[in-house]
Design an enzyme around this catalytic site. Sequence first.
Site, PDB file in Angstrom:
ATOM      1  N   MET A   1       0.835  -1.203   0.000  1.00 57.38           N
ATOM      2  CA  MET A   1       0.000   0.000   0.000  1.00 57.38           C
ATOM      3  C   MET A   1       0.868   1.250   0.000  1.00 57.38           C
ATOM      4  O   MET A   1       1.767   1.397   0.828  1.00 57.38           O
ATOM      5  CB  MET A   1      -0.924  -0.027   1.229  1.00 57.38           C
ATOM      6  CG  MET A   1      -1.798   1.199   1.376  1.00 57.38           C
ATOM      7  SD  MET A   1      -2.961   1.359  -0.013  1.00 57.38           S
ATOM      8  CE  MET A   1      -3.103   3.126  -0.108  1.00 57.38           C
TER       9      MET A   1
ATOM     10  N   GLU B   1       4.641   0.714  -5.922  1.00 53.06           N
ATOM     11  CA  GLU B   1       4.234   1.608  -4.827  1.00 53.06           C
ATOM     12  C   GLU B   1       4.989   2.932  -4.904  1.00 53.06           C
ATOM     13  O   GLU B   1       4.423   3.986  -4.607  1.00 53.06           O
ATOM     14  CB  GLU B   1       4.442   0.943  -3.468  1.00 53.06           C
ATOM     15  CG  GLU B   1       3.721  -0.398  -3.276  1.00 53.06           C
ATOM     16  CD  GLU B   1       2.259  -0.404  -3.700  1.00 53.06           C
ATOM     17  OE1 GLU B   1       1.612   0.647  -3.613  1.00 53.06           O
ATOM     18  OE2 GLU B   1       1.767  -1.474  -4.137  1.00 53.06           O
TER      19      GLU B   1
ATOM     20  N   HIS C   1       3.504   5.267  -7.283  1.00 54.58           N
ATOM     21  CA  HIS C   1       2.323   5.913  -6.711  1.00 54.58           C
ATOM     22  C   HIS C   1       2.662   7.184  -5.921  1.00 54.58           C
ATOM     23  O   HIS C   1       1.774   8.007  -5.692  1.00 54.58           O
ATOM     24  CB  HIS C   1       1.637   4.973  -5.712  1.00 54.58           C
ATOM     25  CG  HIS C   1       0.631   4.035  -6.298  1.00 54.58           C
ATOM     26  ND1 HIS C   1      -0.346   4.433  -7.168  1.00 54.58           N
ATOM     27  CD2 HIS C   1       0.421   2.712  -6.081  1.00 54.58           C
ATOM     28  CE1 HIS C   1      -1.108   3.380  -7.464  1.00 54.58           C
ATOM     29  NE2 HIS C   1      -0.661   2.323  -6.822  1.00 54.58           N
TER      30      HIS C   1
HETATM   31  N1  BES Z   1      -3.226   0.735  -3.851  1.00 56.31           N
HETATM   32  C1  BES Z   1      -2.948  -0.647  -3.930  1.00 56.31           C
HETATM   33  C2  BES Z   1      -3.310  -1.404  -2.679  1.00 56.31           C
HETATM   34  C3  BES Z   1      -4.780  -1.727  -2.570  1.00 56.31           C
HETATM   35  C4  BES Z   1      -5.294  -2.777  -3.288  1.00 56.31           C
HETATM   36  C5  BES Z   1      -5.611  -1.010  -1.746  1.00 56.31           C
HETATM   37  C6  BES Z   1      -6.640  -3.082  -3.177  1.00 56.31           C
HETATM   38  C7  BES Z   1      -6.947  -1.291  -1.649  1.00 56.31           C
HETATM   39  C8  BES Z   1      -7.468  -2.346  -2.361  1.00 56.31           C
HETATM   40  C9  BES Z   1      -1.472  -0.893  -4.210  1.00 56.31           C
HETATM   41  O1  BES Z   1      -0.817   0.138  -4.849  1.00 56.31           O
HETATM   42  C10 BES Z   1      -1.420  -2.049  -5.147  1.00 56.31           C
HETATM   43  O2  BES Z   1      -1.821  -1.899  -6.265  1.00 56.31           O
HETATM   44  N2  BES Z   1      -0.958  -3.208  -4.697  1.00 56.31           N
HETATM   45  C11 BES Z   1      -0.963  -4.409  -5.467  1.00 56.31           C
HETATM   46  C12 BES Z   1       0.415  -4.824  -5.854  1.00 56.31           C
HETATM   47  C13 BES Z   1       0.884  -4.164  -7.101  1.00 56.31           C
HETATM   48  C14 BES Z   1       2.312  -4.505  -7.431  1.00 56.31           C
HETATM   49  C15 BES Z   1       0.034  -4.522  -8.302  1.00 56.31           C
HETATM   50  C16 BES Z   1      -1.567  -5.481  -4.597  1.00 56.31           C
HETATM   51  O3  BES Z   1      -1.724  -5.213  -3.414  1.00 56.31           O
HETATM   52  O4  BES Z   1      -1.878  -6.546  -5.096  1.00 56.31           O
HETATM   53 ZN    ZN Z   2      -1.265   0.307  -6.845  1.00 55.01          ZN
END
Ligand code: BES
Ligand code: ZN
Length: 860
Positions: free
Chosen positions: A279, A314, A317
Amino acid sequence: MSNDAAVAEPNLNVESYRLPRSVVPSHYEITLEPDLEKFTFAGHEHITVKVIKPVKEIVLNSIELTVDKAHVVSDDGKTIDGKTSLDEVNERLTISLVSEIQPGTYKIYIKFAGILNNKLHGFYRSTYKDKNGQEQILATTQFEATDARRAFPCFDEPDLKATFGITLIVDKNHTAISNAKLKSEKIEGDKKEVVFEPTVKMSTYLVAFVIGDLEGSKEHVVDNIPIRIWAVPGKMHLSHFGLDIAKSALSYFARYYGIPYPGTKLDLIAIPDFAFGAMENLGAVTFRETALLVDETKASHAELERIADVVAHELAHMWFGDLVTMKWWNGLWLNEAFATFMEILAVDNWKPNWKRWDTFSVSRAQAFAVDGLQSTRTIEFPVRLPEEAQGMFDVLTYEKGASVLRMLEQYLGAETFRKGVSLYLSNNKFANAETTDLWDAIEEASKHPVRKMMDSWIFQEGHPLVTVSSDESGTGIYLDQERFLFLADSKLKETLFHVPVMYKAVTDKGTVSDKALLTQKRIQVKLPGKLKWIVINVGGHGFYRVSYSPQLRQRLISDGLKDLESIDRFNLVNNTWAGVLAGHTSLPEYLDLLLALTKETDKNVLETIVGSLSFINAMIDPSEKPKLQAFIQKLLGDAKKHFGWQPGKSENELYREARSIVFGALGTIGADEETRKEAKELYTKYQVDPSCIEANMVPAIIRIVACCGDEKLYDEFFKEFKAAQTPQSENRYLTALAAFSDPKLLERTLNSTINGDIRTNVAPMIVAAVMANTKGRELAWKFMQEKWQTMEEVFPAGLLSRMCNGVTNLIDAKLEKEVIQFFATHKVKEAGKLIDQYLERLHVSVQLKEKEEAKLAAYW
Ligand code: BES
Ligand code: ZN
């Protein structure tokens, strides 16, 4: 949520899911004191707000908090008392003031208390065993999408940005981390008051704090920003790899975006219980342990790639999402598609040998698989309630979104695209933006009408199938488009896209590589000479499928195949397989194509081939399995000889990963006796000398051994899972527990998903993995139905819907009926369109089984 008739339905008027804009926050001063023994916290806050028009009521978001007191203080020091009421259904706190207040600046004071939950959202607790085997607790946060309101009452919408001053009162021996740098620390008795500097202006969902006995790495400074990794004690030797990619990505992004990092420090924190991968809390990024910590000398390429991806994602982001944020959750793709796109760029920049854009083809294929369904959705999609925001985190937002960005980037040229992105960010920094603002900036930078082209991808469902055929003269081609669908529908088929078509044509007057823009149903493209063979979507960056006329397909396979890049072979295989699922191509025709690829050594091509064979394995009757096994042995036999068990000296990582795919398939779905025997011998040696197996082969060997393992081995694996020294090793043994064949053992694995043996952040995936195992699927399906209520209670929101993906393996008409019935009465709140998509995918598979099974039996 089987019997939810009695539960009040949330109100769907816009006023009930969006806060009024009459009161807007600018700064929060929040003090929180968690109690790690009682699993509670107490807090109070002052929120500086601007009142825009006279109000008698202030409405904020809040859920699972009890509010003791609230009042408002005016600029000139007058207190206006308030009465509070909580609306748990709409997740709101209303402060009714004794008298109306006039426009101006005020401070809202609220005193509240809450629980440190174990559902991995809001302010929650995570547990781990210390070196003495004692259970320890840490408190941490996960606020995206709409769970900051579980930790403190707030204006919990992404465009209500503010600065945050956080104070945490913790045990004096504990470490506390938040978004900003430490301002001061004061010890009083057993407690420590930790005050952080105010943050930059940002959205509530990015606030974070982590409290516990944490150990930190040495500080590394990149562009004046100190970076540190944090974890529970004893894991710092696993931090180097994550640090390396973090350092590289941070400076890469600052250069790419042309904007400095928006924070003042960067902490990367590994949390034992974490619902997602990671996150992007500004300055305090949280991760699940497998996504940050690793012993790079023992990890496979896939495990390392995952960490590099997640860290880069991340950090991308920090600009895309944190500095510039979508106005509302319908624009989530602006965050997630960009972070995914940027993640690949940054990893590609860090390790060009990993050929990250080639490997991305596997992710793109996952997006195709969903986007070819009638139940797909548009990339930008309406969102009202919190659970609808949760439903947006899927392959369409991430992988399809990133794919269409890559398509645009390749069409415009990388530098032009970069300039547009940089302009978009600097135009909107510390603020919010919408899709249209992005096209404004890219149009300004590129002088190209990209909005028209991109709107067709962002606001329309699906993607096209481009069919190519020779024109009458033989010196040109026709390109035709229709929407690609697994289940045909004459109306839906009509959708037209603006398709940038890159092609390479070999003619009798030489080879041409060029591009055309297909915006109509059909266009004709002239070539310099008589066409020999042609590849459409050469380089693989376009988000569309390709189908060749029988004649062009034949020539591509017989003359072109040897000259194709691996990405083009990947697409040929993947598009043909999609054609099988859609009923355009017969299964025997596909299997013939595979037999033309027995010399294949590319990891991605092999992965897609093995994926399709696993599907066939799940589809056919057990009595037919020996024939499939013989086919797999024939198909991969040459590759096995070519690779051998032990690696050569100068092999690259992708090649090593390819080896593990070949052996993994032979030893599991291929049931190759020799491979199984050798794997067992190697595993026995490995227990004495872990260096005797090349790192990439270890996960494959563990899977093979599990697949034919007995109870004794199961007990061993269970122990290895519990005693593992790295997150990767833990994960390998855990997933292997779903790969055994004996139903009795699989039953044990299933029970472990709800009895506390397996953490809830992976348990749902293990249930799905047992469903993907043909020996366990009916068992797991029964288990899921029986334990549904428990699962709803204990699994984190968002993961339940991912678990349900497992039902797509129940490829059987009778089971399909059961699945339909089950989901008719059992709703998954956060699933968005996922359940509909699983059902449709299952239907596509069952149809294929009915249509092709006899042909297949004749083919073998
Ligand atoms: N912002 C997301 C985390 C998130 C995911 C928050 C679902 C709320 C609901 C984070 O940036 C993200 O995308 N994480 C991915 C991993 C990424 C490398 C694709 C995840 O958690 O799977
Ligand atoms: Zn993300």
